[in-house]
Design a protein around this motif. Structure first.
Motif, PDB file in Angstrom:
ATOM      1  N   TRP A   1       5.407   3.155  18.056  1.00 31.19           N
ATOM      2  CA  TRP A   1       5.069   2.589  19.361  1.00 31.19           C
ATOM      3  C   TRP A   1       4.492   1.188  19.254  1.00 31.19           C
ATOM      4  CZ3 TRP A   1       6.828   3.741  23.927  1.00 31.19           C
ATOM      5  CH2 TRP A   1       7.500   4.957  24.041  1.00 31.19           C
ATOM      6  N   LYS A   2       3.896   0.858  18.130  1.00 29.87           N
ATOM      7  CA  LYS A   2       3.442  -0.515  17.899  1.00 29.87           C
ATOM      8  C   LYS A   2       4.656  -1.431  17.864  1.00 29.87           C
ATOM      9  CE  LYS A   2       0.463  -3.732  16.400  1.00 29.87           C
ATOM     10  NZ  LYS A   2       1.187  -4.942  16.676  1.00 29.87           N
ATOM     11  N   SER A   3       5.733  -0.984  17.214  1.00 30.72           N
ATOM     12  CA  SER A   3       6.974  -1.766  17.179  1.00 30.72           C
ATOM     13  C   SER A   3       7.570  -1.915  18.574  1.00 30.72           C
ATOM     14  CB  SER A   3       7.998  -1.109  16.247  1.00 30.72           C
ATOM     15  OG  SER A   3       7.535  -1.127  14.927  1.00 30.72           O
ATOM     16  N   THR A   4       7.556  -0.827  19.345  1.00 31.34           N
ATOM     17  CA  THR A   4       8.067  -0.881  20.717  1.00 31.34           C
ATOM     18  C   THR A   4       7.234  -1.860  21.544  1.00 31.34           C
ATOM     19  OG1 THR A   4       8.865   1.392  20.591  1.00 31.34           O
ATOM     20  CG2 THR A   4       8.547   0.481  22.795  1.00 31.34           C
ATOM     21  N   ALA A   5       5.917  -1.794  21.392  1.00 26.32           N
ATOM     22  CA  ALA A   5       5.036  -2.714  22.127  1.00 26.32           C
ATOM     23  C   ALA A   5       5.294  -4.158  21.714  1.00 26.32           C
ATOM     24  CB  ALA A   5       3.577  -2.341  21.896  1.00 26.32           C
ATOM     25  N   ASP A   6       5.448  -4.387  20.418  1.00 27.47           N
ATOM     26  CA  ASP A   6       5.723  -5.746  19.937  1.00 27.47           C
ATOM     27  C   ASP A   6       7.010  -6.280  20.542  1.00 27.47           C
ATOM     28  OD1 ASP A   6       3.413  -5.679  18.409  1.00 27.47           O
ATOM     29  OD2 ASP A   6       4.464  -5.321  16.514  1.00 27.47           O
ATOM     30  N   LEU A   7       8.022  -5.441  20.623  1.00 26.01           N
ATOM     31  CA  LEU A   7       9.297  -5.851  21.202  1.00 26.01           C
ATOM     32  C   LEU A   7       9.141  -6.131  22.698  1.00 26.01           C
ATOM     33  CD1 LEU A   7      12.357  -6.290  20.977  1.00 26.01           C
ATOM     34  CD2 LEU A   7      12.631  -3.865  21.460  1.00 26.01           C
ATOM     35  N   ASP A   8       8.578  -5.179  23.430  1.00 30.35           N
ATOM     36  CA  ASP A   8       8.411  -5.354  24.879  1.00 30.35           C
ATOM     37  C   ASP A   8       7.501  -6.540  25.194  1.00 30.35           C
ATOM     38  OD1 ASP A   8      10.076  -3.221  25.410  1.00 30.35           O
ATOM     39  OD2 ASP A   8       8.474  -1.845  25.969  1.00 30.35           O
ATOM     40  N   CYS A   9       6.425  -6.681  24.453  1.00 34.43           N
ATOM     41  CA  CYS A   9       5.486  -7.764  24.722  1.00 34.43           C
ATOM     42  C   CYS A   9       6.070  -9.117  24.326  1.00 34.43           C
ATOM     43  CB  CYS A   9       4.170  -7.527  23.992  1.00 34.43           C
ATOM     44  SG  CYS A   9       3.286  -6.063  24.594  1.00 34.43           S
ATOM     45  N   GLY A  10       6.887  -9.139  23.286  1.00 38.30           N
ATOM     46  CA  GLY A  10       7.555 -10.371  22.887  1.00 38.30           C
ATOM     47  C   GLY A  10       8.549 -10.838  23.936  1.00 38.30           C
ATOM     48  N   LEU A  11       9.152  -9.894  24.633  1.00 38.17           N
ATOM     49  CA  LEU A  11      10.121 -10.233  25.662  1.00 38.17           C
ATOM     50  C   LEU A  11       9.453 -10.760  26.926  1.00 38.17           C
ATOM     51  CD1 LEU A  11      12.627  -7.283  25.242  1.00 38.17           C
ATOM     52  CD2 LEU A  11      12.999  -9.669  24.633  1.00 38.17           C
ATOM     53  N   THR A  12       8.151 -10.550  27.066  1.00 45.11           N
ATOM     54  CA  THR A  12       7.475 -11.050  28.261  1.00 45.11           C
ATOM     55  C   THR A  12       7.349 -12.569  28.232  1.00 45.11           C
ATOM     56  OG1 THR A  12       5.265 -10.821  27.295  1.00 45.11           O
ATOM     57  CG2 THR A  12       6.115  -8.951  28.570  1.00 45.11           C
ATOM     58  N   ASP A  13       7.512 -13.148  27.047  1.00 42.45           N
ATOM     59  CA  ASP A  13       7.395 -14.604  26.921  1.00 42.45           C
ATOM     60  C   ASP A  13       8.710 -15.319  27.189  1.00 42.45           C
ATOM     61  OD1 ASP A  13       4.732 -14.302  26.244  1.00 42.45           O
ATOM     62  OD2 ASP A  13       5.158 -14.212  24.103  1.00 42.45           O
ATOM     63  N   VAL A  14       9.767 -14.560  27.416  1.00 41.57           N
ATOM     64  CA  VAL A  14      11.068 -15.162  27.662  1.00 41.57           C
ATOM     65  C   VAL A  14      11.024 -15.909  28.991  1.00 41.57           C
ATOM     66  CG1 VAL A  14      13.517 -14.698  28.081  1.00 41.57           C
ATOM     67  CG2 VAL A  14      12.276 -13.400  26.344  1.00 41.57           C
TER      68      VAL A  14
END
Length: 82
Positions: A67-80
């Motif tokens: 879930w840390k990986s999922t959060a990193d992915l989802d949170c990284g996409l918020t900067d798009v």
């Protein structure tokens, strides 16, 4: 006596993972509710972090890492930028 200890540990483990499972269900709801919406990853980011935190509190390292990986992915996409 031994069976009581094993049963107690099983119930304790089930209780710990149920908090993570509840947060996972919330993530699925957020995912469904934000599908097709503008910047859906903002809400998903926050909920994925909550799932990871629940598993961290429960001491479930494999699920925490997932879930840390999922959060990193989802949170990284918020900067798009759109």
């Amino acid at each position: 006596m031994r069976s009581i200890v094993i049963l107690s540990l099983s119930l304790l483990a089930a209780g710990c993972s149920s908090a993570g499972a509840k947060e996972e269900e919330k993530y699925r709801i957020v995912q469904q509710e934000t599908e097709g919406k503008y910047r859906p990853y903002v809400a998903r980011c926050e909920q994925a972090k909550a799932v990871a935190a629940a598993y961290l509190d429960a001491g479930n390292k494999p699920k925490y890492n997932e879930w840390k990986s999922t959060a990193d992915l989802d949170c990284g996409l918020t900067d798009v930028k759109y």
